[in-house]
Write a protein that holds these residues in place. Structure first.
Motif, mmCIF file in Angstrom:
data_model
loop_
_atom_site.group_PDB
_atom_site.id
_atom_site.type_symbol
_atom_site.label_atom_id
_atom_site.label_comp_id
_atom_site.label_asym_id
_atom_site.label_seq_id
_atom_site.Cartn_x
_atom_site.Cartn_y
_atom_site.Cartn_z
ATOM 1 N N GLN A 195 0.847 -1.188 0.000
ATOM 2 C CA GLN A 195 0.000 0.000 0.000
ATOM 3 C C GLN A 195 0.879 1.233 0.000
ATOM 4 N N LEU A 196 0.499 2.212 -0.808
ATOM 5 C CA LEU A 196 1.234 3.471 -0.911
ATOM 6 C C LEU A 196 0.566 4.525 -0.043
ATOM 7 N N TRP A 197 1.393 5.438 0.490
ATOM 8 C CA TRP A 197 0.882 6.461 1.405
ATOM 9 C C TRP A 197 1.509 7.811 1.091
ATOM 10 N N PHE A 198 0.717 8.866 1.231
ATOM 11 C CA PHE A 198 1.266 10.216 1.253
ATOM 12 C C PHE A 198 1.757 10.489 2.672
ATOM 13 N N ILE A 233 5.733 3.215 1.730
ATOM 14 C CA ILE A 233 5.203 1.925 1.276
ATOM 15 C C ILE A 233 5.152 0.988 2.475
ATOM 16 N N THR A 234 4.012 0.329 2.669
ATOM 17 C CA THR A 234 3.886 -0.656 3.732
ATOM 18 C C THR A 234 3.253 -1.926 3.174
ATOM 19 N N VAL A 235 3.351 -2.997 3.946
ATOM 20 C CA VAL A 235 2.677 -4.259 3.608
ATOM 21 C C VAL A 235 1.408 -4.332 4.431
ATOM 22 N N GLU A 236 0.268 -4.459 3.745
ATOM 23 C CA GLU A 236 -1.022 -4.451 4.421
ATOM 24 C C GLU A 236 -1.859 -5.678 4.002
ATOM 25 N N PRO A 237 -2.896 -5.994 4.782
ATOM 26 C CA PRO A 237 -3.798 -7.076 4.371
ATOM 27 C C PRO A 237 -4.432 -6.757 3.027
ATOM 28 N N ALA A 238 -4.789 -7.813 2.269
ATOM 29 C CA ALA A 238 -5.420 -7.612 0.966
ATOM 30 C C ALA A 238 -6.609 -6.677 1.098
ATOM 31 N N GLY A 239 -6.701 -5.718 0.198
ATOM 32 C CA GLY A 239 -7.759 -4.713 0.275
ATOM 33 C C GLY A 239 -7.299 -3.415 0.892
ATOM 34 N N GLY A 240 -6.150 -3.449 1.574
ATOM 35 C CA GLY A 240 -5.596 -2.231 2.148
ATOM 36 C C GLY A 240 -6.124 -1.907 3.527
ATOM 37 N N SER A 241 -5.548 -0.890 4.134
ATOM 38 C CA SER A 241 -5.900 -0.473 5.493
ATOM 39 C C SER A 241 -6.154 1.032 5.514
ATOM 40 N N ALA A 242 -6.954 1.458 6.501
ATOM 41 C CA ALA A 242 -7.218 2.885 6.669
ATOM 42 C C ALA A 242 -5.995 3.599 7.217
ATOM 43 N N ARG A 243 -5.196 2.892 8.034
ATOM 44 C CA ARG A 243 -3.964 3.414 8.592
ATOM 45 C C ARG A 243 -2.890 2.332 8.483
ATOM 46 N N PRO A 244 -1.615 2.705 8.377
ATOM 47 C CA PRO A 244 -0.566 1.690 8.281
ATOM 48 C C PRO A 244 -0.583 0.744 9.479
ATOM 49 N N THR A 245 -0.452 -0.543 9.208
ATOM 50 C CA THR A 245 -0.407 -1.541 10.282
ATOM 51 C C THR A 245 0.973 -2.170 10.409
ATOM 52 N N SER A 246 1.935 -1.699 9.617
ATOM 53 C CA SER A 246 3.297 -2.229 9.686
ATOM 54 C C SER A 246 4.282 -1.089 9.462
ATOM 55 N N ALA A 247 5.530 -1.346 9.831
ATOM 56 C CA ALA A 247 6.570 -0.330 9.630
ATOM 57 C C ALA A 247 6.790 -0.112 8.128
ATOM 58 N N PRO A 248 7.075 1.108 7.705
ATOM 59 C CA PRO A 248 7.288 1.377 6.273
ATOM 60 C C PRO A 248 8.468 0.583 5.719
ATOM 61 N N LEU A 249 8.264 0.016 4.536
ATOM 62 C CA LEU A 249 9.378 -0.621 3.832
ATOM 63 C C LEU A 249 10.306 0.437 3.262
ATOM 64 N N ALA A 250 9.736 1.580 2.944
ATOM 65 C CA ALA A 250 10.540 2.669 2.387
ATOM 66 C C ALA A 250 9.805 3.984 2.590
ATOM 67 N N LEU A 251 10.569 5.051 2.733
ATOM 68 C CA LEU A 251 10.035 6.409 2.786
ATOM 69 C C LEU A 251 10.832 7.240 1.794
ATOM 70 N N LEU A 252 10.138 7.895 0.868
ATOM 71 C CA LEU A 252 10.788 8.697 -0.148
ATOM 72 C C LEU A 252 10.311 10.134 -0.035
ATOM 73 N N ASN A 253 11.258 11.057 0.082
ATOM 74 C CA ASN A 253 10.909 12.471 0.072
ATOM 75 C C ASN A 253 10.648 12.916 -1.352
ATOM 76 N N PHE A 254 9.663 13.781 -1.535
ATOM 77 C CA PHE A 254 9.395 14.314 -2.855
ATOM 78 C C PHE A 254 10.528 15.247 -3.264
ATOM 79 N N PRO A 255 10.862 15.258 -4.556
ATOM 80 C CA PRO A 255 11.926 16.173 -5.021
ATOM 81 C C PRO A 255 11.497 17.615 -4.823
ATOM 82 N N ALA A 256 12.445 18.443 -4.459
ATOM 83 C CA ALA A 256 12.155 19.853 -4.211
ATOM 84 C C ALA A 256 11.849 20.579 -5.511
#
Length: 256
Positions: A195-198, A233-256
Motif C-alpha cells: 500500500q502506498l501512502w502520502f 510503502i507498507t505491507v497491508e492485508p489484501a484490500g488495504g488499510s485505513a492506517r498503516p499496520t506495519s513499519a514502512p518498507l521505504a520512505l521517499l521524500n518528494f523532489p524539491a
C-alpha cells in the motif's frame, strides 16, 4: 563472464533482456556494486517514463468499428458427433414433425431453448460491457500517468528499496499529482498487498494499492499532493488499510 562484463549489463537488466543465468549473475553482482544498482534504478525509471510518454491513445472511432465488426462475425458451431440417445430419438422426432402442431412437450422444449439462447446472449453482452469498461479504465489510467510523467515541471527522485528493488517517485506540482515507479520488488506474502501512502508531515494518508502480481509497475498515487512532503510503502492485508499496520518498507521524500 568477468566482472567488467557484468558492469555492462545494467541496460539489458533494466529492460528485462537477460536470460535467467545472466540475470542471476548480474543480481548477485549488483548486490555488492552500488554503482550498478544505482544505474539500474535510473535506467528503469527512464525506460518507464519514455514508454508511457509514447503511449498511443486509441482513436475515438475504434470502439464503434469493433462493435460493428462483431455483429458480422458468426461464431462457429462446435463439431460434435451425434450421440446414441439422439440417434435413438430420431424416429420419434420425425413423427413429431409429421403432426399438425406442437405438443405441449415440444412447446416446452422450444421455450427452454429460447430461454437458453437468450441467457447466452445476455451473458455475451455483459462480458462485452465488462471488457469495454476495463479498456476505458486502462486508457484513462495510462493517460493520467503519461500526463504526470510528461509534465513540463515533472521532477523525480530515485531510491533503493529493500531487497535490491528500485523505486522512483515523479511529482508534478502543476497537476498536483505524483507517480511511483517500482522495479524488481518481491511479491508480497500471500494475502498481503503493498500500500502506498502520502506522508503529510509524519501523518500517513492512503495513496492506493499496488498490483500484488507484478514486481515492476507505474502507479498514479490516489489523491492530490496537498501538504505531502513524501510517500511511503507498507505491507497491508489484501484490500488495504485505513492506517498503516506495519513499519514502512521505504520512505521517499518528494523532489524539491
Amino acid at each position: 563472464m568477468t566482472t567488467s562484463d557484468l558492469h555492462t549489463l545494467t541496460g539489458a537488466y533494466a529492460l528485462h533482456a537477460l536470460d535467467e543465468d545472466e540475470r542471476g549473475r548480474f543480481e548477485r553482482h549488483a548486490a555488492d556494486c552500488e554503482a550498478c544498482a544505482q544505474e539500474v534504478r535510473e535506467l528503469t525509471a527512464t525506460a518507464a517514463r519514455l514508454g508511457l510518454a509514447e503511449t498511443t491513445v486509441a482513436a475515438p472511432e475504434l470502439k464503434d468499428r469493433v462493435l460493428r465488426h462483431i455483429t458480422t462475425v458468426r461464431q462457429e458451431a462446435p463439431r460434435t458427433a451425434p450421440s446414441t440417445a439422439a440417434t435413438s430419438l430420431a424416429p420419434a422426432l420425425r413423427r413429431v414433425r409429421r403432426t399438425r402442431g406442437l405438443s405441449r412437450w415440444a412447446l416446452a422444449v422450444c421455450v427452454a431453448a429460447a430461454a437458453a439462447f437468450g441467457g447466452t446472449a445476455v451473458w455475451q453482452h455483459e462480458r462485452l460491457q465488462d471488457a469495454q469498461n476495463q479498456a476505458r479504465d486502462a486508457e484513462r489510467r495510462t493517460a493520467d500517468l503519461t500526463a504526470v510523467l510528461a509534465a513540463p515541471d515533472a521532477k523525480s527522485r530515485t531510491a533503493r528499496l529493500a531487497g535490491g528493488a528500485g523505486g522512483t517517485v515523479v511529482v508534478s506540482a502543476s497537476r498536483d499529482e505524483a507517480v511511483f515507479i517500482s522495479s524488481g520488488m518481491a511479491k508480497p506474502p500471500s494475502g498481503k498487498v503493498y500500500q502506498l501512502w502520502f506522508d503529510d508531515a509524519g501523518s500517513m494518508r492512503s495513496a492506493g494499492l499496488m498490483d500484488p502480481h507484478r514486481t515492476s509497475e507505474a502507479v498514479l498515487l490516489d489523491g492530490n499532493l496537498a501538504k505531502a512532503s513524501g510517500m511511503g510503502i507498507t505491507v497491508e492485508p489484501a484490500g488495504g488499510s485505513a492506517r498503516p499496520t506495519s513499519a514502512p518498507l521505504a520512505l521517499l521524500n518528494f523532489p524539491a
